[in-house]
Design a protein around this motif. Structure first.
Motif: not given
Length: 196
Positions: A61-78
């Motif tokens: 229940q933490g590191w939501y910023i890391v998760c968000y940044a990772h999701g944005i990076y994966l969206l950019n790759l997609l």
């Protein structure tokens, strides 16, 4: 005149470290070369890493910023994976500018709709997998440090990510419809030779 020490490679105090680095980089490249043909297993491994990362986020229940940044990076790759290398909208703009500027030989561009042009991705599948896997490993390591556990109201990040995903995918689908391309191999593949 050259001395005998000039022709030999320098063996300074960092030479053993550099030798180890080159040894490990060759082993890493050999591993990548061995797993290249196994597309399904590579993506299953990535899905496992991504599941491990998401499980870490949910349970801690933490590191939501890391998760968000990772999701944005994966969206950019997609998005880069779904786009053609040579964007048709940019080609139309260049042709329009050329016509306005007088063009070459004063001729209008001919229609190229009748010739076959294969779909070439801006980001090939191999680079997509490799970048996504590396990013997931880095994100997992980021969740091991308290420095990246920034307190944030996570429902806003989730909502913003889904809005961003919806808008970018809608724009991408409109682009695909306008320029009539499909980034996937749908349908029967051509077979050559004597296959039974």
């Amino acid at each position: 005149m050259m001395s005998s020490s000039d022709s030999e490679p320098s063996s300074g105090p960092l030479q053993p470290v550099m030798d180890q680095y080159y040894k490990y980089s060759r082993q890493y490249q050999a591993l990548l070369d061995r797993i290249t043909p196994f597309v399904l297993y590579r993506w299953l491994g990535f899905a496992g890493l991504l599941s491990l990362f998401m499980l870490r986020i949910v349970l801690a229940q933490g590191w939501y910023i890391v998760c968000y940044a990772h999701g944005i990076y994966l969206l950019n790759l997609l998005l880069a994976f779904l786009q053609p290398r040579f964007d048709p909208s940019l080609q139309e703009d260049l042709l329009a500018d050329e016509i306005e500027g007088g063009g070459e030989d004063g001729q209008l561009p001919s229609s190229r709709d009748d010739e076959f042009r294969p779909f070439v991705r801006r980001l090939p599948e191999w680079q997509f997998w490799l970048s996504a896997t590396r990013a997931t490993i880095v994100a997992i390591f980021c969740t091991m440090s308290e420095a990246f556990d920034v307190p944030v109201y996570w429902p806003i990040l989730v909502m913003y990510f889904f809005v961003l995903f919806f808008l970018t995918m809608r724009r991408q689908i409109q682009h695909m419809i306008k320029y009539k391309y499909i980034p996937f191999d749908l349908g029967r593949k051509a077979r050559y030779g004597n296959h039974k």
